[in-house]
Design an enzyme around this catalytic site. Structure first.
Site, mmCIF file in Angstrom:
data_model
loop_
_atom_site.group_PDB
_atom_site.id
_atom_site.type_symbol
_atom_site.label_atom_id
_atom_site.label_comp_id
_atom_site.label_asym_id
_atom_site.label_seq_id
_atom_site.Cartn_x
_atom_site.Cartn_y
_atom_site.Cartn_z
ATOM 1 C CB THR A 161 103.138 196.795 49.113
ATOM 2 O OG1 THR A 161 103.013 196.571 47.708
ATOM 3 C CG2 THR A 161 101.850 196.401 49.790
ATOM 4 C CE LYS A 187 100.063 197.949 46.080
ATOM 5 N NZ LYS A 187 100.754 196.596 46.049
ATOM 6 C CB THR A 198 98.308 192.675 45.218
ATOM 7 O OG1 THR A 198 98.249 193.542 46.344
ATOM 8 C CG2 THR A 198 98.580 191.278 45.684
ATOM 9 C CD GLU A 286 108.610 194.447 43.200
ATOM 10 O OE1 GLU A 286 107.873 194.569 44.197
ATOM 11 O OE2 GLU A 286 108.988 193.354 42.757
ATOM 12 C CB SER A 414 105.106 193.655 50.321
ATOM 13 O OG SER A 414 104.127 192.659 50.353
#
Length: 414
Positions: A161, A187, A198, A286, A414
């Protein structure tokens, strides 16, 4: 949604993931939310494949999590397919979410030729929006027609995402002197409510081991990897790690004991893959600019050590100090105290990098803040602390908290 640049902590390139006997994978751009990139993947497993899973402990589990928990019990761990979509988490979607999970499994089972209970599913993306699976049969059929053992980068991309790079890792282990392959993808980048990304992880091997054996090896590996990382302390609705063992070309009898001496190298390599994937998730945190290792020793137990380490790793004050390259070691001490675990203030020792910072209840006489300040400018930071109680120890990994994190999470779904 802001333009998210590739993480400065990302590896130079996607690794050369090894094919796993009995596993075929593929992906397609189904247009679920993203344009011009894969967002739906299918893995097909040989008959006799065994599966195991570790899932989020949130009280708000998504429909795919509940589906996997149920079918792993019903099937006894038998697995023939895995379907993962990005862009929609199918979480907090009520009965529509359950129907979407069932429809996904039904579509895949028809294409692969198996029972729906042998299909594992996972989703990632926006929470609270119903997942439209009407496209799935058409795209899954298309993916199935082009399956191969080498499309790892495509499937690793299809499950992302806000990730800025696809994540993968491979190792070769030996069992009774024979090589077996372990390849994995994952991921994850952030986990912010209510529109969290997630954490998903999938590991594949051709080892000939039972479902119960695989489950225990996965549980242990997850504890020191995926359950030892944090980006922002928010537990997702969809966190899932699944492992699949095909037994193909292994040329050994079935092993059912996870502590069997024959599995010593396999356990080590399996954990190495899990740790590598988990660390890549942190490196893609992030807005992250720093990769941080926190090592705790001398705690009352290993569990206490991990709680202390996570108290440090999840502290906004610690994480912002790291972002500002400030060796504010008092914030580390603060985080130990708030953990609630035993620590002896007058015995505790703290290192930033290789420099002893604090001991005997005060700053070390040898401590030089200028040295620590220079060290904090590096991309990779290591804190070590002995809390002086007993022999418990743990290591966790985190990243800094920057303005980039706020910009990403303030402006997107996302």
């Amino acid at each position: 949604m802001p333009d998210i640049k590739k993480s400065p902590l990302a590896p130079d390139q996607f690794p050369n993931l090894l094919p796993v006997a009995g596993v075929e994978v593929g992906a397609a751009a189904a247009g679920l939310r993203y344009e011009g990139r894969p967002d739906l993947m299918l893995a097909k497993f040989a008959e006799g494949t065994r599966a195991a899973g570790v899932f989020t402990r949130t009280k708000m589990p998504a429909a795919p999590v509940e589906w996997c928990r149920n079918v792993l019990t019903k099937s006894g761990g038998a697995a023939r397919a895995l379907v993962v979509n990005a862009g929609n988490a199918n979480a907090f979607t009520g009965s529509k979410g359950q129907k979407a999970a069932q429809a996904t499994a039904d579509a895949a089972s028809r294409i692969v030729g198996c029972d729906p209970c042998e299909v594992l599913i996972a989703s990632t993306g926006v929470i609270g929006e119903p997942l439209d699976v009407s496209k799935f049969p058409r795209f899954l059929k298309r993916i199935h027609e082009g399956l191969s053992g080498a499309m790892w980068r495509e499937v690793a991309t299809a499950i992302t995402t806000t990730d800025t790079f696809p994540k993968g890792c491979s190792r070769i282990a030996t069992i009774e002197g024979r090589p077996v392959v372990i390849s994995g993808i994952a991921k994850g980048s952030g986990m912010i409510a209510p529109d969290m990304a997630t954490m998903l992880g999938f590991m594949f091997t051709n080892a000939q081991i039972s479902s119960a054996c695989l489950a225990e090896i996965l549980r242990r590996a997850t504890d020191i990897s995926f359950n030892s990382i944090t980006v922002d302390s928010d537990t997702s609705t969809n966190d899932t790690v699944l492992a699949f063992a095909t037994g193909k070309n292994a040329n050994i009898t079935l092993i059912e004991d996870p502590d069997d001496d024959r599995l010593a190298d396999f356990r080590t390599k399996f954990s190495e893959v899990a740790v590598d994937l988990a660390q890549q998730i942190v490196r893609d945190g992030e807005g992250a600019t720093k990769f941080v290792t926190i090592e705790i020793t001398g705690a009352a137990s290993n569990e206490a050590a991990k709680k202390i380490a996570l108290s440090i790793a999840n502290s906004p004050l610690v994480k912002t100090a790291i972002a500002g390259e400030d060796p504010n070691w008092g914030r580390l001490i603060m985080a130990v105290g708030k953990s609630g675990e035993l620590a002896d203030r007058d015995i505790l020792q703290l290192w930033i990098g290789d420099q002893l910072v604090a001991e005997k209840g005060q700053v070390s006489r040898a401590y030089e803040e200028s040295v620590a300040a220079d060290y904090m400018k590096q991309q990779e930071i290591r804190f070590r602390m002995d809390v002086g109680v007993a022999g418990g120890q743990a290591t966790v990994w985190t990243c800094d908290l920057t303005h980039g994190y706020i910009e990403i999470n303030a402006d997107y779904r996302s």
